[in-house]
Design a protein around this motif. Structure first.
Motif, mmCIF file in Angstrom:
data_model
loop_
_atom_site.group_PDB
_atom_site.id
_atom_site.type_symbol
_atom_site.label_atom_id
_atom_site.label_comp_id
_atom_site.label_asym_id
_atom_site.label_seq_id
_atom_site.Cartn_x
_atom_site.Cartn_y
_atom_site.Cartn_z
ATOM 1 N N ILE A 100 0.832 -1.201 0.000
ATOM 2 C CA ILE A 100 0.000 0.000 0.000
ATOM 3 C C ILE A 100 0.868 1.252 0.000
ATOM 4 N N LYS A 101 1.920 1.241 0.803
ATOM 5 C CA LYS A 101 2.797 2.416 0.852
ATOM 6 C C LYS A 101 3.482 2.654 -0.485
ATOM 7 N N LEU A 102 3.909 1.577 -1.134
ATOM 8 C CA LEU A 102 4.527 1.725 -2.450
ATOM 9 C C LEU A 102 3.512 2.232 -3.479
ATOM 10 N N SER A 103 2.280 1.726 -3.404
ATOM 11 C CA SER A 103 1.248 2.182 -4.340
ATOM 12 C C SER A 103 0.897 3.645 -4.103
ATOM 13 N N ILE A 104 0.900 4.057 -2.832
ATOM 14 C CA ILE A 104 0.628 5.464 -2.525
ATOM 15 C C ILE A 104 1.696 6.353 -3.147
ATOM 16 N N GLU A 105 2.955 5.977 -2.975
ATOM 17 C CA GLU A 105 4.041 6.762 -3.556
ATOM 18 C C GLU A 105 3.930 6.802 -5.079
ATOM 19 N N ALA A 106 3.635 5.644 -5.686
ATOM 20 C CA ALA A 106 3.530 5.598 -7.145
ATOM 21 C C ALA A 106 2.362 6.451 -7.641
ATOM 22 N N LEU A 107 1.235 6.427 -6.907
ATOM 23 C CA LEU A 107 0.076 7.218 -7.324
ATOM 24 C C LEU A 107 0.359 8.709 -7.186
ATOM 25 N N ARG A 108 1.029 9.084 -6.104
ATOM 26 C CA ARG A 108 1.373 10.503 -5.937
ATOM 27 C C ARG A 108 2.376 10.964 -6.996
ATOM 28 N N ASP A 109 3.265 10.072 -7.391
ATOM 29 C CA ASP A 109 4.215 10.435 -8.441
ATOM 30 C C ASP A 109 3.533 10.544 -9.797
ATOM 31 N N ALA A 110 2.539 9.679 -10.050
ATOM 32 C CA ALA A 110 1.886 9.660 -11.360
ATOM 33 C C ALA A 110 0.874 10.785 -11.537
ATOM 34 N N TRP A 169 -1.578 5.518 -14.301
ATOM 35 C CA TRP A 169 -2.251 6.013 -13.092
ATOM 36 C C TRP A 169 -3.392 5.082 -12.694
ATOM 37 N N VAL A 170 -4.197 4.659 -13.668
ATOM 38 C CA VAL A 170 -5.328 3.773 -13.374
ATOM 39 C C VAL A 170 -4.837 2.447 -12.805
ATOM 40 N N THR A 171 -3.742 1.919 -13.364
ATOM 41 C CA THR A 171 -3.192 0.658 -12.852
ATOM 42 C C THR A 171 -2.799 0.784 -11.389
ATOM 43 N N GLU A 172 -2.118 1.870 -11.043
ATOM 44 C CA GLU A 172 -1.712 2.072 -9.644
ATOM 45 C C GLU A 172 -2.920 2.290 -8.746
ATOM 46 N N ALA A 173 -3.930 3.014 -9.231
ATOM 47 C CA ALA A 173 -5.125 3.264 -8.416
ATOM 48 C C ALA A 173 -5.903 1.977 -8.160
#
Length: 648
Positions: free
Chosen positions: A367-377, A408-412
Motif C-alpha cells: 500500500i505504501k509503495l502504491s501510494i508513492e507511485a500514485l502521488r508520483d503519477a 495512473w489507473v493501474t496504480e489506483a
C-alpha cells in the motif's frame, strides 16, 4: 537519433514528476534545488515538443543542443534525488537491524559478539537518523542510545547468571528504539507513516491491560498514544459529525490514560482503584477501535466507489472545443479536482493501513509503495493533459496522455485492491447497502422531476454494485464448497441480473418506452434487496459462535443403546514368536493376516539393533496380527459373515 525522436518526452516527464514529489516531501534548500532542476527540464522538454511539431523550422544543431540540455538536466536531477533519498534507505535498514538485535536480546541466539555488535549498529544508525529531527526528539533518541551503550557495557562485564536479566532490559529498550527509528524514518519520508497499525497496537494494549496486577508499561502506554494519533488522523480525514464523535472518544481515551498513570504512580491508591482505572481505559479503547473500524469502511466505500471519474472529466476538459480563456479556466478547475481526488485516495489508504483489520505486513508495504507511485503519477497526468489541451490534434500528445493515464489507473486499482483487504467484507457490505439505499431512494424521487440527476444517481448505484460484486467474488475464491458458498453464489447471480434489469428499466423510462416509473422503481429496489441478502449471508457466516456451557450434562443411557466399544487387545508374549518359514495365510480368507505376515517376514531379514525403522515396522505388523486375531474371534462368536474381516 533524428529530428522526430520523441525519446525524452515520456521518461523525462516521469523523472520530473518524481522530482516534484521528492521536493514536496523535502522542503528546504534540497527541495528548492530539485524544483529548479524540474523547471529547467520542463522547459527543455517543451522545446522538444515544439521541435517535433515544427520539423521544417529547426536545424540539426538545434536538435543536438536540445538533446544535450535534456540529458545534462536529467542527470543532475537524478544525482540530487539519489542524495535526498539516501536517508530513507538508512531508516529502512535501521528497522531491520533493530529486529535482529531484539531477537538476540530475547533468546540469546547468535552469540554475544554478534548480538552486541547489532546493538552497537542500532546505536550508531539511530544517532545518524536523529540529526533530521527537532531538538526534543533528537535528545530523546540520544538518551536512548546512551542507555543502550551503558547496558551493553554492564552486560560485557556481568557474570553469566546476570546476563539473562540484562538481555531482557535490552529487549525492552529495543521496543522504544524501534518506535523512535520509525519516527525518524517518517521524518526522512514525510507523508508515509511507518508506525505500528491499530491491530498490533491493540494486541500490545490488551497484553498490558489484562494483567491481574496493574502496573506502568512504557510499551503499552506508547501503543495507546499511537492509537490516539491514528484516531486523530481518521477524524480529520472524515470530518463532519462522525469525525467529531471519533475526536470525542479519542479525548476520552487520553484522559483515562492520564488517570491510570496517576493512579499507578500514587502510592496511596488501592488495588481496587488501579483495577477500576485499568478497566475504564480498556473499555474506552475497545469503543474507540470499533468506532474507527466502522467508519473506516464507510470512508473506503465513499472514496473508492469511483476512481476514474475525475480523470475522465479532466480528459474531457482538455479536449473541449471552447474558447482559449474559457477552456483554460475549465481545465484548471478539473485539474484541481483530479489532484484533490488522487490525494484523497492516498490519505484514505494511509489511514486504512493503520486502522484496518489486515495484519499482513507485506500488504502494508504494498500500500505504501502504491501510494508513492500514485502521488508520483498524478502530476504526470495533469502535465500530459495540459499538453493535450494545448495540442488536441497532436497524435504524440494523445499517445502520451493515454500512456500516463493507463499507468495512473493501474496504480489506483492496485491501491484499491489492497485497501479493500484492510476492511472486513461484512463491514464493507453494511456500508455499501446503506449507500445503495441512499442513492437508490434519491434516484426514485428525482426520476419524476429531474431525470438527468436521477441517471447520475443510478450510475452511482451501479458503481457501488460493481464493488459489491468484486468483494463477493473475492469471498467466493477463499471459501471451499459448502452451503454458505452455494447461497452466496446464487445471491451474486441474482444481483447481476438485477443491476442489468435496472439499467434496462432506466433507459426505457428515459426514452419513454415504459408506461410509468413502476418498473424502474422495482428494479432499483431489487438491487438493494439483493445486496442486503449478500450482506446478511456474509455477516451471519462470520458471527462468532455462542460460548459452550460450563457443565455439559452426560446423555441418558437407554435400554436399547448399543454395547460399549470393546477394549483394545493387549500385547502378548506369543506375538513375538514368529516362524518366517511357515505358510502365509490365504490373502482371500484373511487379507489382514496375510499382509501382517508378509511384513513380519520382511522385517525378520534385518537386525533390530540401532534400526528404528525395522523396530517400528515389526510393531506395526504385530498390531495388525492382533487386530486380525481379534476380528476372527468375534466373527466366530457372533457368526458374522466373511466381509467383516475385509471391512476391518
Amino acid at each position: 537519433s533524428g529530428i522526430n525522436a520523441e525519446w525524452p518526452l515520456r521518461p523525462g516527464d516521469k523523472v520530473t514528476a518524481i522530482g516534484r514529489a521528492v521536493a514536496h516531501h523535502n522542503p528546504g534548500p534540497e527541495g528548492d534545488a530539485i524544483n529548479e532542476l524540474c523547471d529547467n527540464a520542463k522547459q527543455y522538454l517543451a522545446q522538444r515538443t515544439w521541435v517535433i511539431n515544427n520539423p521544417d523550422k529547426v536545424t540539426a544543431e538545434m536538435v543536438a543542443q536540445n538533446t544535450q540540455n535534456i540529458r545534462d538536466t536529467l542527470k543532475k536531477l537524478e544525482y540530487t534525488i539519489n542524495e535526498v533519498e539516501q536517508d530513507r534507505d538508512q531508516g529502512t535498514e535501521l528497522v531491520s537491524v533493530v529486529s535482529a538485535a531484539q531477537q538476540w536480546a530475547s533468546s540469546g541466539k547468535g552469540g554475544d559478539a554478534e548480538g552486541t555488535a547489532a546493538v552497537g549498529k542500532v546505536v550508531s544508525q539511530s544517532r545518524y537518523l536523529a540529526r533530521g529531527l527537532d531538538t526534543k526528539d533528537k535528545r530523546e533518541i540520544f538518551d536512548l542510545c546512551q542507555e543502550l551503550e551503558d547496558l551493553i557495557d554492564e552486560y560485557n562485564k556481568a557474570p553469566e547468571g546476570r546476563k539473562r536479566a540484562l538481555r531482557s532490559q535490552i529487549a525492552d529498550k529495543m521496543n522504544v528504539v524501534k518506535q523512535a527509528a520509525r519516527k525518524a524514518n517518517s521524518a526522512a519520508t514525510p507523508g508515509v507513516e511507518t508506525t505500528a497499525g491499530l491491530p498490533e497496537c491493540a494486541e500490545i494494549i490488551n497484553d498490558w491491560l489484562e494483567r491481574d496486577t496493574p502496573c506502568r508499561n512504557e510499551q503499552g502506554e506508547r501503543a495507546v498514544e499511537d492509537v490516539i494519533d491514528m484516531a486523530d488522523a481518521l477524524a480529520k480525514n472524515i470530518g463532519g459529525q462522525v469525525g467529531s464523535d471519533i475526536a470525542t472518544h479519542k479525548r476520552n481515551v487520553s484522559i483515562l490514560l492520564k488517570k491510570l498513570q496517576d493512579v499507578l504512580d500514587d502510592p496511596k491508591s488501592t488495588p481496587e482503584q488501579r483495577r477500576a482505572a485499568q478497566e475504564e481505559l480498556k473499555v474506552a479503547i475497545g469503543d474507540l477501535k470499533k468506532l474507527c473500524s466502522d467508519h473506516l469502511a464507510a470512508k473506503v466505500v465513499d472514496t473508492y466507489v469511483d476512481i476514474t471519474g475525475p480523470m475522465m472529466e479532466l480528459q474531457a476538459a482538455a479536449l473541449a472545443p471552447l474558447p482559449p480563456a474559457e477552456k483554460a479556466e475549465k481545465f484548471k478547475e478539473k485539474a484541481a479536482n483530479f489532484s484533490l481526488h488522487a490525494e484523497q485516495l492516498c490519505r484514505v489508504a494511509e489511514v486504512a493501513t493503520d486502522v484496518g483489520c489486515d495484519e499482513d505486513p507485506h500488504r502494508h508495504d504494498n500500500i505504501k509503495l502504491s501510494i508513492e507511485a500514485l502521488r508520483d503519477a498524478t502530476p504526470m497526468v495533469v502535465y500530459s493533459a495540459k499538453t493535450l489541451s494545448l495540442n488536441p490534434e497532436s497524435e504524440s500528445s494523445k499517445d502520451n496522455f493515454e500512456l500516463v493515464k493507463q499507468q495512473w489507473v493501474t496504480e489506483a486499482v492496485r491501491l484499491r485492491t489492497d485497501v479493500d483487504k484492510c476492511v472486513k467484507p461484512s463491514d464493507f457490505l453494511v456500508e455499501s447497502e446503506r449507500k445503495v439505499k441512499e442513492e437508490g431512494d434519491a434516484a426514485i424521487k428525482l426520476m419524476a422531476t429531474s431525470p438527468r440527476e436521477a441517471v447520475v444517481k443510478v450510475a452511482m448505484v451501479q458503481k457501488i454494485t460493481n464493488r459489491v460484486l468484486e468483494v463477493t467474488d473475492a469471498e467466493l475464491e477463499n471459501v471451499e464448497q459448502c452451503e454458505y458458498r452455494v447461497k452466496l453464489q446464487a445471491h451474486k447471480i441474482n444481483l447481476e441480473h438485477a443491476i442489468k434489469a435496472s439499467a434496462d428499466a432506466t433507459n426505457a423510462h428515459i426514452q419513454g418506452k415504459s408506461s410509468g416509473p413502476v418498473q424502474f422503481n422495482k428494479s432499483i429496489t431489487e438491487v438493494h434487496m439483493n445486496i442486503s441478502r449478500i450482506k446478511d449471508e456474509m455477516v451471519g457466516f462470520y458471527l462468532p459462535l455462542p460460548p459452550l456451557p460450563f457443565d455439559i450434562p452426560a446423555p441418558l443411557e437407554e435400554e436399547d443403546s448399543p454395547p460399549a466399544r470393546p477394549p483394545n487387545p493387549e500385547d502378548s508374549e506369543e506375538e513375538d514368536i514368529f516362524d518366517s518359514s511357515a505358510p502365509a495365510p490365504d490373502p482371500v480368507e484373511a487379507p489382514i493376516e496375510h499382509a501382517a505376515f508378509k511384513l513380519r517376514q520382511e522385517t525378520a531379514k534385518y537386525l533390530e539393533e540401532d534400526n528404528d525403522m525395522i523396530t517400528a515396522a515389526r510393531k506395526i505388523a504385530q498390531k495388525f496380527q492382533q487386530m486380525a486375531k481379534y476380528t476372527k474371534e468375534k466373527r466366530k462368536k457372533y457368526r458374522l459373515p466373511l466381509c467383516v474381516d475385509t471391512t476391518a
